[in-house]
Design an enzyme around this catalytic site. Structure first.
Site, mmCIF file in Angstrom:
data_model
loop_
_atom_site.group_PDB
_atom_site.id
_atom_site.type_symbol
_atom_site.label_atom_id
_atom_site.label_comp_id
_atom_site.label_asym_id
_atom_site.label_seq_id
_atom_site.Cartn_x
_atom_site.Cartn_y
_atom_site.Cartn_z
ATOM 1 N N ASP A 1 0.784 -1.084 -0.056
ATOM 2 C CA ASP A 1 0.182 0.012 0.194
ATOM 3 C C ASP A 1 0.842 1.260 -0.191
ATOM 4 O O ASP A 1 1.809 1.443 0.934
ATOM 5 C CB ASP A 1 -0.681 -0.204 1.197
ATOM 6 C CG ASP A 1 -1.913 0.967 1.316
ATOM 7 O OD1 ASP A 1 -2.749 0.720 0.412
ATOM 8 O OD2 ASP A 1 -1.817 1.832 2.294
ATOM 9 N N GLU B 1 1.730 -0.610 -4.982
ATOM 10 C CA GLU B 1 0.636 0.557 -5.387
ATOM 11 C C GLU B 1 1.546 1.914 -5.183
ATOM 12 O O GLU B 1 1.710 2.140 -4.273
ATOM 13 C CB GLU B 1 -0.339 0.399 -4.210
ATOM 14 C CG GLU B 1 -1.559 1.351 -4.795
ATOM 15 C CD GLU B 1 -2.078 2.203 -3.743
ATOM 16 O OE1 GLU B 1 -3.163 2.726 -3.903
ATOM 17 O OE2 GLU B 1 -1.631 2.381 -2.415
HETATM 18 C C1 NOJ Z 1 -4.591 3.099 -0.942
HETATM 19 C C2 NOJ Z 1 -5.627 2.084 -0.282
HETATM 20 O O1 NOJ Z 1 -5.924 1.317 -1.902
HETATM 21 C C3 NOJ Z 1 -6.828 2.734 -0.081
HETATM 22 O O2 NOJ Z 1 -7.765 2.019 0.050
HETATM 23 C C4 NOJ Z 1 -6.533 3.398 1.153
HETATM 24 O O3 NOJ Z 1 -7.429 4.347 1.607
HETATM 25 C C5 NOJ Z 1 -5.039 4.234 1.244
HETATM 26 N N1 NOJ Z 1 -4.028 3.568 0.403
HETATM 27 C C6 NOJ Z 1 -4.501 4.300 2.520
HETATM 28 O O4 NOJ Z 1 -4.093 3.179 3.042
#
Ligand code: NOJ
Length: 579
Positions: free
Chosen positions: A230, A301
Protein backbone atom coordinates in the site's frame (compact mmCIF):
# COMPACT_ATOMS: atom_id res chain seq x y z
CA UNK A 1 9.22 -16.49 -31.14
CA UNK A 2 11.16 -13.64 -32.60
CA UNK A 3 9.47 -11.30 -34.96
CA UNK A 4 10.41 -8.91 -37.54
CA UNK A 5 9.67 -5.49 -35.96
CA UNK A 6 7.12 -4.73 -38.66
CA UNK A 7 5.53 -8.10 -39.24
CA UNK A 8 2.61 -7.67 -41.64
CA UNK A 9 -0.68 -9.32 -40.71
CA UNK A 10 -3.99 -9.32 -42.43
CA UNK A 11 -5.44 -6.79 -40.01
CA UNK A 12 -2.31 -5.06 -38.88
CA UNK A 13 -0.44 -3.88 -41.94
CA UNK A 14 1.98 -1.68 -40.05
CA UNK A 15 2.11 -3.43 -36.73
CA UNK A 16 5.10 -2.60 -34.57
CA UNK A 17 6.60 -4.97 -32.08
CA UNK A 18 6.08 -3.14 -28.79
CA UNK A 19 6.85 -6.03 -26.46
CA UNK A 20 9.01 -9.07 -27.06
CA UNK A 21 7.72 -11.83 -24.80
CA UNK A 22 10.48 -14.23 -25.74
CA UNK A 23 13.06 -12.29 -23.78
CA UNK A 24 11.93 -13.42 -20.34
CA UNK A 25 11.75 -16.59 -18.37
CA UNK A 26 8.25 -17.84 -17.66
CA UNK A 27 8.01 -17.04 -13.95
CA UNK A 28 4.36 -17.26 -12.85
CA UNK A 29 4.10 -13.63 -11.79
CA UNK A 30 5.08 -12.35 -15.21
CA UNK A 31 1.75 -13.35 -16.68
CA UNK A 32 -0.52 -14.06 -13.70
CA UNK A 33 -4.13 -12.95 -13.62
CA UNK A 34 -4.71 -11.86 -10.05
CA UNK A 35 -8.19 -11.46 -8.62
CA UNK A 36 -8.64 -8.80 -5.97
CA UNK A 37 -10.83 -9.91 -3.09
CA UNK A 38 -12.22 -7.11 -0.96
CA UNK A 39 -12.82 -9.14 2.22
CA UNK A 40 -15.58 -6.92 3.59
CA UNK A 41 -17.67 -7.57 0.49
CA UNK A 42 -16.80 -10.95 -1.01
CA UNK A 43 -18.75 -13.50 1.05
CA UNK A 44 -20.18 -13.47 4.55
CA UNK A 45 -20.19 -16.76 6.43
CA UNK A 46 -21.44 -15.75 9.88
CA UNK A 47 -24.33 -13.55 8.81
CA UNK A 48 -23.20 -10.26 10.37
CA UNK A 49 -23.38 -8.48 7.02
CA UNK A 50 -19.61 -8.21 6.74
CA UNK A 51 -17.57 -10.57 4.57
CA UNK A 52 -15.13 -12.89 6.32
CA UNK A 53 -12.32 -15.34 5.73
CA UNK A 54 -14.46 -18.47 6.04
CA UNK A 55 -16.80 -16.95 3.46
CA UNK A 56 -13.86 -16.32 1.15
CA UNK A 57 -12.61 -19.88 1.55
CA UNK A 58 -16.04 -21.25 0.71
CA UNK A 59 -16.09 -19.33 -2.57
CA UNK A 60 -12.56 -20.16 -3.74
CA UNK A 61 -13.76 -22.90 -6.12
CA UNK A 62 -15.64 -20.17 -8.01
CA UNK A 63 -12.32 -18.41 -8.56
CA UNK A 64 -10.61 -21.61 -9.64
CA UNK A 65 -13.43 -22.09 -12.17
CA UNK A 66 -13.14 -18.49 -13.28
CA UNK A 67 -9.57 -19.32 -14.25
CA UNK A 68 -7.46 -16.85 -12.29
CA UNK A 69 -3.97 -17.67 -11.04
CA UNK A 70 -3.93 -15.88 -7.72
CA UNK A 71 -5.94 -13.81 -5.31
CA UNK A 72 -4.94 -10.61 -3.58
CA UNK A 73 -6.87 -9.80 -0.40
CA UNK A 74 -7.28 -6.26 0.84
CA UNK A 75 -6.47 -6.03 4.59
CA UNK A 76 -8.19 -8.36 7.04
CA UNK A 77 -5.92 -7.50 9.99
CA UNK A 78 -6.89 -6.16 13.39
CA UNK A 79 -8.15 -2.66 12.75
CA UNK A 80 -10.64 -0.10 14.03
CA UNK A 81 -11.80 0.05 10.38
CA UNK A 82 -11.49 3.82 10.10
CA UNK A 83 -10.34 3.28 6.51
CA UNK A 84 -11.88 -0.14 5.86
CA UNK A 85 -8.87 -1.97 7.27
CA UNK A 86 -6.11 0.20 5.78
CA UNK A 87 -5.64 1.38 9.36
CA UNK A 88 -3.95 -1.59 10.99
CA UNK A 89 -3.66 -1.89 14.76
CA UNK A 90 -1.96 -5.31 14.77
CA UNK A 91 -0.23 -6.57 11.65
CA UNK A 92 -0.02 -10.14 12.91
CA UNK A 93 -3.64 -10.61 13.92
CA UNK A 94 -6.88 -11.13 12.02
CA UNK A 95 -9.66 -8.73 12.93
CA UNK A 96 -12.53 -10.58 14.64
CA UNK A 97 -14.80 -9.09 11.98
CA UNK A 98 -13.08 -11.37 9.47
CA UNK A 99 -12.29 -14.35 11.67
CA UNK A 100 -9.18 -15.76 13.33
CA UNK A 101 -5.63 -16.45 12.32
CA UNK A 102 -6.61 -20.11 11.94
CA UNK A 103 -9.10 -19.05 9.28
CA UNK A 104 -6.36 -17.24 7.39
CA UNK A 105 -4.23 -20.37 7.47
CA UNK A 106 -7.13 -22.50 6.27
CA UNK A 107 -7.86 -20.01 3.50
CA UNK A 108 -4.26 -20.12 2.27
CA UNK A 109 -4.17 -23.92 2.44
CA UNK A 110 -7.44 -24.27 0.52
CA UNK A 111 -6.32 -21.78 -2.13
CA UNK A 112 -3.11 -23.73 -2.63
CA UNK A 113 -5.05 -26.97 -2.89
CA UNK A 114 -7.06 -25.38 -5.70
CA UNK A 115 -3.92 -24.15 -7.46
CA UNK A 116 -4.42 -20.50 -6.50
CA UNK A 117 -1.65 -18.37 -5.03
CA UNK A 118 -2.41 -15.90 -2.25
CA UNK A 119 -1.18 -12.33 -2.01
CA UNK A 120 -1.90 -10.26 1.07
CA UNK A 121 -1.90 -6.52 1.60
CA UNK A 122 0.84 -4.80 3.52
CA UNK A 123 0.23 -1.28 4.84
CA UNK A 124 3.60 0.22 5.77
CA UNK A 125 3.09 3.96 5.32
CA UNK A 126 0.90 4.33 8.40
CA UNK A 127 -0.53 2.33 11.26
CA UNK A 128 -3.83 2.82 13.03
CA UNK A 129 -3.83 5.38 15.85
CA UNK A 130 -4.90 2.40 17.97
CA UNK A 131 -1.67 0.52 17.22
CA UNK A 132 0.30 -0.05 20.42
CA UNK A 133 3.17 2.03 19.06
CA UNK A 134 0.97 5.05 18.57
CA UNK A 135 -0.65 4.70 21.95
CA UNK A 136 2.83 4.56 23.47
CA UNK A 137 3.83 7.63 21.46
CA UNK A 138 0.89 9.61 22.81
CA UNK A 139 1.72 8.59 26.36
CA UNK A 140 5.39 9.54 25.95
CA UNK A 141 7.05 12.93 25.85
CA UNK A 142 8.08 14.94 22.79
CA UNK A 143 11.51 13.76 21.64
CA UNK A 144 11.04 10.28 23.14
CA UNK A 145 11.94 7.10 21.22
CA UNK A 146 8.21 6.28 21.17
CA UNK A 147 7.43 9.50 19.28
CA UNK A 148 10.39 8.94 17.00
CA UNK A 149 8.54 6.04 15.30
CA UNK A 150 6.02 8.49 13.83
CA UNK A 151 6.21 11.93 12.24
CA UNK A 152 5.71 14.18 15.27
CA UNK A 153 6.70 17.84 14.93
CA UNK A 154 6.27 21.01 16.94
CA UNK A 155 3.71 23.40 15.54
CA UNK A 156 4.51 26.80 14.12
CA UNK A 157 3.68 30.15 15.67
CA UNK A 158 4.46 31.42 19.18
CA UNK A 159 2.27 28.82 20.86
CA UNK A 160 2.77 26.04 18.32
CA UNK A 161 -0.85 26.25 17.27
CA UNK A 162 -0.11 26.30 13.54
CA UNK A 163 0.58 22.98 11.78
CA UNK A 164 4.23 22.28 10.92
CA UNK A 165 3.57 22.71 7.20
CA UNK A 166 0.68 23.17 4.80
CA UNK A 167 0.25 19.60 3.62
CA UNK A 168 -3.25 18.33 3.03
CA UNK A 169 -4.59 14.85 3.56
CA UNK A 170 -5.48 12.70 0.55
CA UNK A 171 -8.93 12.35 2.10
CA UNK A 172 -9.35 16.10 2.51
CA UNK A 173 -8.54 18.52 5.33
CA UNK A 174 -5.07 19.10 6.75
CA UNK A 175 -2.53 16.28 7.00
CA UNK A 176 -1.61 17.18 10.61
CA UNK A 177 -3.42 16.67 13.89
CA UNK A 178 -2.40 18.25 17.18
CA UNK A 179 -2.22 16.03 20.21
CA UNK A 180 -2.91 16.75 23.83
CA UNK A 181 0.19 15.97 25.89
CA UNK A 182 -0.09 13.58 28.85
CA UNK A 183 -0.14 16.61 31.19
CA UNK A 184 -3.21 17.99 29.42
CA UNK A 185 -1.46 20.80 27.55
CA UNK A 186 -1.85 21.32 23.79
CA UNK A 187 1.11 19.55 22.25
CA UNK A 188 2.90 18.44 19.13
CA UNK A 189 1.40 17.61 15.77
CA UNK A 190 1.59 14.30 13.91
CA UNK A 191 1.48 13.73 10.19
CA UNK A 192 -1.23 11.64 8.53
CA UNK A 193 -1.30 11.71 4.75
CA UNK A 194 -4.65 9.93 5.03
CA UNK A 195 -7.12 9.95 7.94
CA UNK A 196 -6.12 11.27 11.41
CA UNK A 197 -6.60 7.68 12.51
CA UNK A 198 -3.72 6.68 10.17
CA UNK A 199 -0.53 8.28 11.55
CA UNK A 200 2.44 8.09 9.16
CA UNK A 201 5.41 6.06 10.34
CA UNK A 202 8.95 7.37 10.36
CA UNK A 203 10.72 5.20 7.83
CA UNK A 204 14.10 6.78 8.56
CA UNK A 205 14.11 4.82 11.80
CA UNK A 206 15.80 1.38 11.70
CA UNK A 207 13.32 0.03 14.25
CA UNK A 208 10.42 0.67 11.86
CA UNK A 209 12.25 -1.13 9.08
CA UNK A 210 13.05 -4.09 11.30
CA UNK A 211 9.46 -4.37 12.44
CA UNK A 212 8.15 -4.56 8.89
CA UNK A 213 10.75 -7.10 7.87
CA UNK A 214 9.53 -9.22 10.74
CA UNK A 215 5.90 -8.75 9.61
CA UNK A 216 6.86 -9.87 6.11
CA UNK A 217 8.43 -13.01 7.55
CA UNK A 218 5.39 -13.67 9.71
CA UNK A 219 3.08 -13.89 6.69
CA UNK A 220 5.62 -15.69 4.53
CA UNK A 221 6.01 -18.28 7.28
CA UNK A 222 2.24 -18.65 7.28
CA UNK A 223 2.46 -19.59 3.60
CA UNK A 224 1.45 -16.54 1.57
CA UNK A 225 2.89 -16.08 -1.90
CA UNK A 226 3.37 -12.36 -1.81
CA UNK A 227 2.34 -8.86 -0.87
CA UNK A 228 0.56 -5.94 -2.43
CA UNK A 229 2.24 -2.93 -0.87
CA UNK A 230 0.00 0.00 0.00
CA UNK A 231 1.17 3.54 -0.83
CA UNK A 232 4.58 2.19 -1.80
CA UNK A 233 5.62 5.64 -3.03
CA UNK A 234 4.90 7.39 0.27
CA UNK A 235 7.17 5.94 2.94
CA UNK A 236 9.96 8.52 2.81
CA UNK A 237 9.27 12.23 2.95
CA UNK A 238 11.56 14.99 1.67
CA UNK A 239 13.91 16.22 4.40
CA UNK A 240 12.60 19.32 6.14
CA UNK A 241 9.02 18.56 5.06
CA UNK A 242 8.75 21.64 2.84
CA UNK A 243 5.39 23.21 2.07
CA UNK A 244 3.52 21.96 -0.98
CA UNK A 245 0.99 24.21 -2.55
CA UNK A 246 -0.84 21.84 -4.86
CA UNK A 247 -3.69 19.61 -3.85
CA UNK A 248 -2.68 16.21 -2.55
CA UNK A 249 -4.07 13.21 -4.38
CA UNK A 250 -2.96 9.64 -4.49
CA UNK A 251 -2.02 10.04 -8.08
CA UNK A 252 1.68 10.67 -8.65
CA UNK A 253 2.02 14.36 -9.26
CA UNK A 254 -0.59 15.05 -6.62
CA UNK A 255 -2.09 17.69 -8.82
CA UNK A 256 -5.39 18.44 -10.40
CA UNK A 257 -4.71 19.55 -13.92
CA UNK A 258 -1.57 21.52 -12.99
CA UNK A 259 1.91 20.57 -13.95
CA UNK A 260 5.16 21.05 -12.18
CA UNK A 261 8.76 19.92 -12.44
CA UNK A 262 9.02 19.43 -8.74
CA UNK A 263 8.13 16.12 -7.18
CA UNK A 264 5.72 16.40 -4.26
CA UNK A 265 7.76 16.14 -1.03
CA UNK A 266 5.59 13.33 0.28
CA UNK A 267 5.67 11.04 -2.77
CA UNK A 268 8.25 9.06 -4.70
CA UNK A 269 11.35 10.11 -2.81
CA UNK A 270 14.49 8.24 -3.81
CA UNK A 271 14.94 6.88 -0.30
CA UNK A 272 12.01 4.45 -0.67
CA UNK A 273 13.98 2.17 -2.92
CA UNK A 274 16.41 0.82 -0.35
CA UNK A 275 13.45 -0.35 1.74
CA UNK A 276 12.21 -2.46 -1.15
CA UNK A 277 15.65 -3.81 -1.95
CA UNK A 278 15.84 -5.29 1.49
CA UNK A 279 12.32 -6.74 1.20
CA UNK A 280 13.21 -8.33 -2.12
CA UNK A 281 16.15 -10.06 -0.49
CA UNK A 282 13.80 -11.49 2.12
CA UNK A 283 11.33 -12.69 -0.51
CA UNK A 284 14.12 -14.27 -2.51
CA UNK A 285 15.36 -16.09 0.57
CA UNK A 286 11.97 -17.84 0.83
CA UNK A 287 12.45 -19.50 -2.52
CA UNK A 288 14.54 -22.39 -1.36
CA UNK A 289 14.76 -24.31 -4.62
CA UNK A 290 15.41 -21.38 -6.92
CA UNK A 291 12.68 -22.70 -9.23
CA UNK A 292 10.55 -19.72 -10.23
CA UNK A 293 7.41 -21.61 -9.19
CA UNK A 294 8.54 -20.90 -5.64
CA UNK A 295 8.91 -17.15 -6.15
CA UNK A 296 7.24 -14.99 -3.51
CA UNK A 297 6.37 -11.62 -4.95
CA UNK A 298 5.47 -8.05 -4.18
CA UNK A 299 3.40 -5.63 -6.18
CA UNK A 300 3.65 -1.87 -5.69
CA UNK A 301 0.73 0.44 -5.31
CA UNK A 302 2.70 3.44 -6.47
CA UNK A 303 0.78 6.32 -8.01
CA UNK A 304 3.87 7.64 -9.71
CA UNK A 305 4.30 9.50 -12.96
CA UNK A 306 5.89 9.57 -15.46
CA UNK A 307 6.17 5.88 -16.33
CA UNK A 308 9.95 6.09 -16.25
CA UNK A 309 9.81 7.00 -12.54
CA UNK A 310 7.29 4.22 -11.93
CA UNK A 311 9.62 1.73 -13.64
CA UNK A 312 12.25 2.33 -10.95
CA UNK A 313 10.01 0.42 -8.51
CA UNK A 314 10.17 -2.73 -10.64
CA UNK A 315 13.89 -2.97 -11.12
CA UNK A 316 15.15 -6.52 -10.67
CA UNK A 317 16.17 -5.84 -7.10
CA UNK A 318 12.83 -4.37 -5.99
CA UNK A 319 9.17 -5.10 -6.78
CA UNK A 320 8.17 -7.88 -9.15
CA UNK A 321 5.28 -5.83 -10.45
CA UNK A 322 3.52 -2.50 -10.04
CA UNK A 323 -0.06 -1.57 -10.80
CA UNK A 324 -0.43 0.18 -14.11
CA UNK A 325 -2.62 3.07 -13.03
CA UNK A 326 -1.87 4.92 -16.26
CA UNK A 327 -3.86 2.25 -18.07
CA UNK A 328 -6.71 2.47 -15.57
CA UNK A 329 -6.79 6.26 -15.94
CA UNK A 330 -6.84 6.19 -19.74
CA UNK A 331 -10.03 7.38 -21.36
CA UNK A 332 -11.94 5.34 -23.94
CA UNK A 333 -9.87 6.67 -26.77
CA UNK A 334 -8.01 4.53 -29.30
CA UNK A 335 -5.02 6.89 -29.63
CA UNK A 336 -4.63 7.21 -25.88
CA UNK A 337 -4.92 3.47 -25.35
CA UNK A 338 -2.33 2.76 -28.02
CA UNK A 339 -0.04 5.30 -26.44
CA UNK A 340 -0.36 3.94 -22.91
CA UNK A 341 0.14 0.35 -24.12
CA UNK A 342 3.29 1.33 -25.97
CA UNK A 343 4.68 3.48 -23.15
CA UNK A 344 3.92 0.87 -20.49
CA UNK A 345 5.84 -1.85 -22.31
CA UNK A 346 8.71 0.49 -23.11
CA UNK A 347 9.12 1.51 -19.47
CA UNK A 348 8.77 -1.93 -17.92
CA UNK A 349 10.77 -3.73 -20.58
CA UNK A 350 13.60 -1.27 -20.02
CA UNK A 351 14.06 -2.78 -16.55
CA UNK A 352 13.03 -6.34 -17.45
CA UNK A 353 9.76 -6.18 -15.50
CA UNK A 354 6.38 -7.50 -16.58
CA UNK A 355 3.76 -4.93 -17.46
CA UNK A 356 0.50 -5.31 -15.56
CA UNK A 357 -2.98 -4.18 -16.54
CA UNK A 358 -5.89 -3.11 -14.39
CA UNK A 359 -9.23 -1.38 -14.92
CA UNK A 360 -10.94 -1.45 -11.52
CA UNK A 361 -10.16 -1.72 -7.82
CA UNK A 362 -11.63 -0.74 -4.45
CA UNK A 363 -10.50 2.90 -4.81
CA UNK A 364 -12.03 3.91 -8.12
CA UNK A 365 -15.44 3.95 -9.79
CA UNK A 366 -15.83 0.53 -11.42
CA UNK A 367 -15.08 0.56 -15.11
CA UNK A 368 -18.61 -0.56 -16.01
CA UNK A 369 -19.78 2.77 -14.57
CA UNK A 370 -16.76 4.88 -15.45
CA UNK A 371 -17.00 4.03 -19.13
CA UNK A 372 -20.68 4.96 -19.14
CA UNK A 373 -19.80 8.57 -18.31
CA UNK A 374 -18.96 11.13 -20.98
CA UNK A 375 -15.49 10.52 -22.40
CA UNK A 376 -12.70 12.94 -21.49
CA UNK A 377 -14.19 14.10 -18.20
CA UNK A 378 -11.98 13.62 -15.12
CA UNK A 379 -12.76 10.41 -13.23
CA UNK A 380 -15.11 11.28 -10.34
CA UNK A 381 -14.29 10.13 -6.82
CA UNK A 382 -17.59 8.34 -6.37
CA UNK A 383 -21.00 9.02 -7.87
CA UNK A 384 -24.09 10.03 -5.89
CA UNK A 385 -27.79 10.05 -6.66
CA UNK A 386 -27.81 13.74 -7.57
CA UNK A 387 -24.76 13.45 -9.86
CA UNK A 388 -25.05 12.80 -13.60
CA UNK A 389 -25.68 9.07 -13.84
CA UNK A 390 -23.62 6.78 -16.08
CA UNK A 391 -25.25 5.19 -19.12
CA UNK A 392 -25.49 1.66 -17.73
CA UNK A 393 -25.84 -0.18 -21.01
CA UNK A 394 -23.06 1.72 -22.75
CA UNK A 395 -20.83 1.41 -19.69
CA UNK A 396 -21.19 -2.36 -19.58
CA UNK A 397 -20.67 -2.71 -23.30
CA UNK A 398 -17.49 -0.66 -23.16
CA UNK A 399 -16.34 -2.35 -19.99
CA UNK A 400 -16.58 -5.75 -21.66
CA UNK A 401 -14.69 -4.44 -24.67
CA UNK A 402 -12.05 -2.79 -22.46
CA UNK A 403 -11.48 -6.01 -20.53
CA UNK A 404 -11.30 -7.98 -23.76
CA UNK A 405 -8.60 -5.61 -24.91
CA UNK A 406 -6.84 -5.77 -21.55
CA UNK A 407 -6.78 -9.55 -21.25
CA UNK A 408 -5.29 -9.85 -24.73
CA UNK A 409 -2.22 -7.96 -23.56
CA UNK A 410 0.85 -9.96 -22.52
CA UNK A 411 1.90 -9.47 -18.91
CA UNK A 412 -0.01 -9.65 -15.66
CA UNK A 413 -3.58 -8.52 -15.10
CA UNK A 414 -5.70 -7.61 -12.11
CA UNK A 415 -9.42 -8.24 -11.88
CA UNK A 416 -11.45 -6.59 -9.14
CA UNK A 417 -14.12 -8.76 -7.54
CA UNK A 418 -17.46 -8.46 -9.28
CA UNK A 419 -16.16 -7.00 -12.51
CA UNK A 420 -16.53 -10.51 -13.96
CA UNK A 421 -20.26 -10.03 -13.34
CA UNK A 422 -20.23 -6.64 -15.04
CA UNK A 423 -21.11 -4.92 -11.76
CA UNK A 424 -21.51 -1.16 -11.89
CA UNK A 425 -20.94 1.09 -8.89
CA UNK A 426 -23.88 1.73 -6.59
CA UNK A 427 -24.40 5.24 -7.92
CA UNK A 428 -27.51 6.13 -5.92
CA UNK A 429 -26.40 5.05 -2.46
CA UNK A 430 -27.96 7.16 0.31
CA UNK A 431 -25.36 9.49 1.80
CA UNK A 432 -26.27 8.43 5.36
CA UNK A 433 -24.80 4.97 4.83
CA UNK A 434 -21.48 6.09 3.35
CA UNK A 435 -18.45 4.88 5.29
CA UNK A 436 -15.45 6.06 3.30
CA UNK A 437 -13.67 8.76 5.38
CA UNK A 438 -13.35 10.79 2.19
CA UNK A 439 -17.04 11.73 2.41
CA UNK A 440 -16.74 13.41 5.82
CA UNK A 441 -13.23 14.78 5.41
CA UNK A 442 -13.98 16.42 2.08
CA UNK A 443 -16.85 18.28 3.74
CA UNK A 444 -19.32 16.20 1.71
CA UNK A 445 -17.89 17.35 -1.58
CA UNK A 446 -16.50 13.96 -2.65
CA UNK A 447 -18.71 10.90 -2.38
CA UNK A 448 -15.74 8.60 -2.01
CA UNK A 449 -15.30 4.93 -2.70
CA UNK A 450 -18.27 3.14 -1.13
CA UNK A 451 -19.99 2.73 -4.48
CA UNK A 452 -17.39 0.25 -5.74
CA UNK A 453 -17.23 -1.68 -2.45
CA UNK A 454 -20.75 -3.08 -2.28
CA UNK A 455 -21.21 -6.75 -1.24
CA UNK A 456 -21.18 -9.30 -4.05
CA UNK A 457 -24.43 -10.69 -5.48
CA UNK A 458 -24.12 -14.46 -5.63
CA UNK A 459 -27.69 -15.73 -5.80
CA UNK A 460 -30.55 -13.60 -7.08
CA UNK A 461 -33.29 -15.19 -5.00
CA UNK A 462 -31.59 -15.22 -1.64
CA UNK A 463 -31.69 -12.46 0.99
CA UNK A 464 -28.74 -10.13 0.53
CA UNK A 465 -28.40 -11.70 -2.93
CA UNK A 466 -26.63 -14.64 -1.34
CA UNK A 467 -23.83 -12.53 0.15
CA UNK A 468 -24.33 -14.39 3.43
CA UNK A 469 -26.88 -16.36 5.39
CA UNK A 470 -28.73 -13.24 6.59
CA UNK A 471 -30.14 -10.32 4.66
CA UNK A 472 -27.62 -7.96 6.19
CA UNK A 473 -25.02 -6.29 4.02
CA UNK A 474 -22.72 -3.61 5.43
CA UNK A 475 -23.49 -1.43 2.41
CA UNK A 476 -26.79 -1.67 0.53
CA UNK A 477 -26.83 -3.47 -2.80
CA UNK A 478 -28.52 -1.69 -5.70
CA UNK A 479 -31.52 -3.41 -7.27
CA UNK A 480 -29.54 -3.79 -10.51
CA UNK A 481 -27.28 -6.37 -8.81
CA UNK A 482 -30.07 -8.98 -8.72
CA UNK A 483 -30.03 -9.65 -12.45
CA UNK A 484 -26.24 -9.66 -12.39
CA UNK A 485 -25.88 -12.23 -9.59
CA UNK A 486 -23.39 -15.00 -10.32
CA UNK A 487 -26.08 -17.68 -10.45
CA UNK A 488 -27.93 -15.71 -13.13
CA UNK A 489 -24.86 -15.70 -15.35
CA UNK A 490 -23.15 -19.04 -14.80
CA UNK A 491 -23.55 -21.20 -17.88
CA UNK A 492 -25.46 -18.47 -19.75
CA UNK A 493 -23.91 -17.87 -23.17
CA UNK A 494 -23.05 -14.24 -23.71
CA UNK A 495 -23.08 -13.36 -20.00
CA UNK A 496 -20.21 -11.28 -18.66
CA UNK A 497 -19.19 -14.12 -16.35
CA UNK A 498 -18.96 -16.55 -19.26
CA UNK A 499 -17.02 -13.97 -21.28
CA UNK A 500 -14.42 -13.69 -18.51
CA UNK A 501 -14.22 -17.46 -18.12
CA UNK A 502 -13.73 -17.94 -21.82
CA UNK A 503 -11.07 -15.23 -22.05
CA UNK A 504 -9.12 -16.59 -19.11
CA UNK A 505 -9.32 -20.10 -20.53
CA UNK A 506 -8.11 -19.06 -24.00
CA UNK A 507 -5.44 -16.78 -22.53
CA UNK A 508 -4.08 -19.67 -20.51
CA UNK A 509 -4.35 -22.33 -23.24
CA UNK A 510 -2.57 -20.15 -25.78
CA UNK A 511 -0.04 -18.73 -23.27
CA UNK A 512 -1.11 -15.22 -24.24
CA UNK A 513 0.26 -13.80 -20.99
CA UNK A 514 3.74 -14.67 -22.22
CA UNK A 515 3.22 -13.57 -25.82
CA UNK A 516 4.79 -10.76 -27.79
CA UNK A 517 2.70 -7.76 -28.71
CA UNK A 518 2.46 -6.11 -32.07
CA UNK A 519 0.47 -2.92 -32.18
CA UNK A 520 -0.75 -1.29 -35.32
CA UNK A 521 0.38 2.26 -35.76
CA UNK A 522 -2.66 4.22 -36.67
CA UNK A 523 -4.65 7.20 -35.65
CA UNK A 524 -8.08 5.70 -36.21
CA UNK A 525 -10.75 4.67 -33.73
CA UNK A 526 -9.86 1.00 -33.95
CA UNK A 527 -7.13 -0.56 -31.84
CA UNK A 528 -5.62 -3.46 -33.75
CA UNK A 529 -2.98 -5.66 -32.30
CA UNK A 530 -1.52 -9.14 -32.43
CA UNK A 531 -0.60 -11.24 -29.43
CA UNK A 532 2.04 -13.52 -30.88
CA UNK A 533 1.86 -16.31 -28.35
CA UNK A 534 3.58 -19.64 -28.19
CA UNK A 535 0.44 -21.53 -29.14
CA UNK A 536 -1.13 -19.17 -31.67
CA UNK A 537 -1.06 -15.77 -33.22
CA UNK A 538 -4.10 -14.05 -31.79
CA UNK A 539 -5.35 -10.96 -33.55
CA UNK A 540 -7.30 -8.37 -31.65
CA UNK A 541 -9.64 -5.69 -32.90
CA UNK A 542 -11.21 -3.23 -30.49
CA UNK A 543 -13.66 -0.93 -32.18
CA UNK A 544 -13.95 2.35 -30.29
CA UNK A 545 -15.50 4.13 -33.25
CA UNK A 546 -19.10 4.44 -34.34
CA UNK A 547 -18.94 2.46 -37.60
CA UNK A 548 -18.67 -1.33 -37.69
CA UNK A 549 -15.36 -2.87 -38.72
CA UNK A 550 -14.98 -5.92 -40.98
CA UNK A 551 -13.04 -8.95 -39.86
CA UNK A 552 -10.80 -10.44 -42.56
CA UNK A 553 -11.99 -13.43 -44.59
CA UNK A 554 -11.43 -16.68 -42.80
CA UNK A 555 -11.22 -15.09 -39.35
CA UNK A 556 -11.90 -17.64 -36.63
CA UNK A 557 -13.38 -15.78 -33.69
CA UNK A 558 -12.07 -16.95 -30.32
CA UNK A 559 -13.68 -14.33 -28.11
CA UNK A 560 -16.05 -11.43 -28.72
CA UNK A 561 -17.04 -8.91 -26.07
CA UNK A 562 -20.49 -8.51 -27.64
CA UNK A 563 -22.63 -9.90 -30.43
CA UNK A 564 -21.11 -9.56 -33.90
CA UNK A 565 -23.05 -8.62 -36.96
CA UNK A 566 -21.89 -11.49 -39.18
CA UNK A 567 -18.22 -10.74 -39.73
CA UNK A 568 -18.60 -7.13 -38.64
CA UNK A 569 -17.45 -5.85 -35.28
CA UNK A 570 -19.94 -3.25 -34.01
CA UNK A 571 -19.07 -0.10 -32.10
CA UNK A 572 -17.59 -0.56 -28.58
CA UNK A 573 -16.85 -4.21 -29.17
CA UNK A 574 -13.57 -6.12 -29.08
CA UNK A 575 -12.71 -9.45 -30.66
CA UNK A 576 -9.90 -12.01 -30.51
CA UNK A 577 -9.50 -14.15 -33.61
CA UNK A 578 -7.06 -16.18 -35.59
CA UNK A 579 -6.82 -15.96 -39.36
C1 NOJ B 1 -4.46 2.85 -0.86
C2 NOJ B 1 -5.59 1.91 -0.60
O1 NOJ B 1 -5.87 1.21 -1.78
C3 NOJ B 1 -6.73 2.76 -0.12
O2 NOJ B 1 -7.92 2.03 -0.04
C4 NOJ B 1 -6.36 3.36 1.21
O3 NOJ B 1 -7.37 4.24 1.62
C5 NOJ B 1 -5.06 4.14 1.12
N1 NOJ B 1 -4.06 3.44 0.38
C6 NOJ B 1 -4.51 4.43 2.50
O4 NOJ B 1 -4.02 3.25 3.07
Amino acid sequence: MTQNPTTPTSTAPAAQLVHDGSRHADAWWRSAVIYQIYPRSFADHDGDGMGDLVGITSRLPYLRDLGVDAVWLSPFYASPQADAGYDVSDYRAVDPLFGRLEDAKAMVARAHELGLRVIVDLVPNHTSDEHEWFRAALAAAPGSPERERYMFRDGKGPDGSEPPNNWESVFGGRAWTRVTEPDGSPGQWYLHLFDPKQPDLNWELPEVREEFESILRFWLDLGVDGFRVDVAHGLIKEAGLPDWDAELHLLGAGLKGESTDRRPPMWDQDGVHEVYESWRRILNSYNETGDSAGDRIMCAEAWVTPVERAARYVRETEFHQAFNFDFLETHWHADKLREVIRASYAANDSVGAPTTWVLSNHDVVRHASRLGLPIDQPRPNGIGAEDPQPDTELGLRRARAATTLMLALPGGAYIYQGEELGLPDHTTMPDEVRQDPTWERSGHTEKGRDGCRVPMPWEADRPGLGFGPSEQTWLPQPESYRALAADQQAGVPGSTLELYRRMLQVRRELSMGQGSLLLEESTGDVVRMVNDAREARVQVVANLGTDPVDLPDGAQVLVASGALDGTRVPSDTAVWFTA
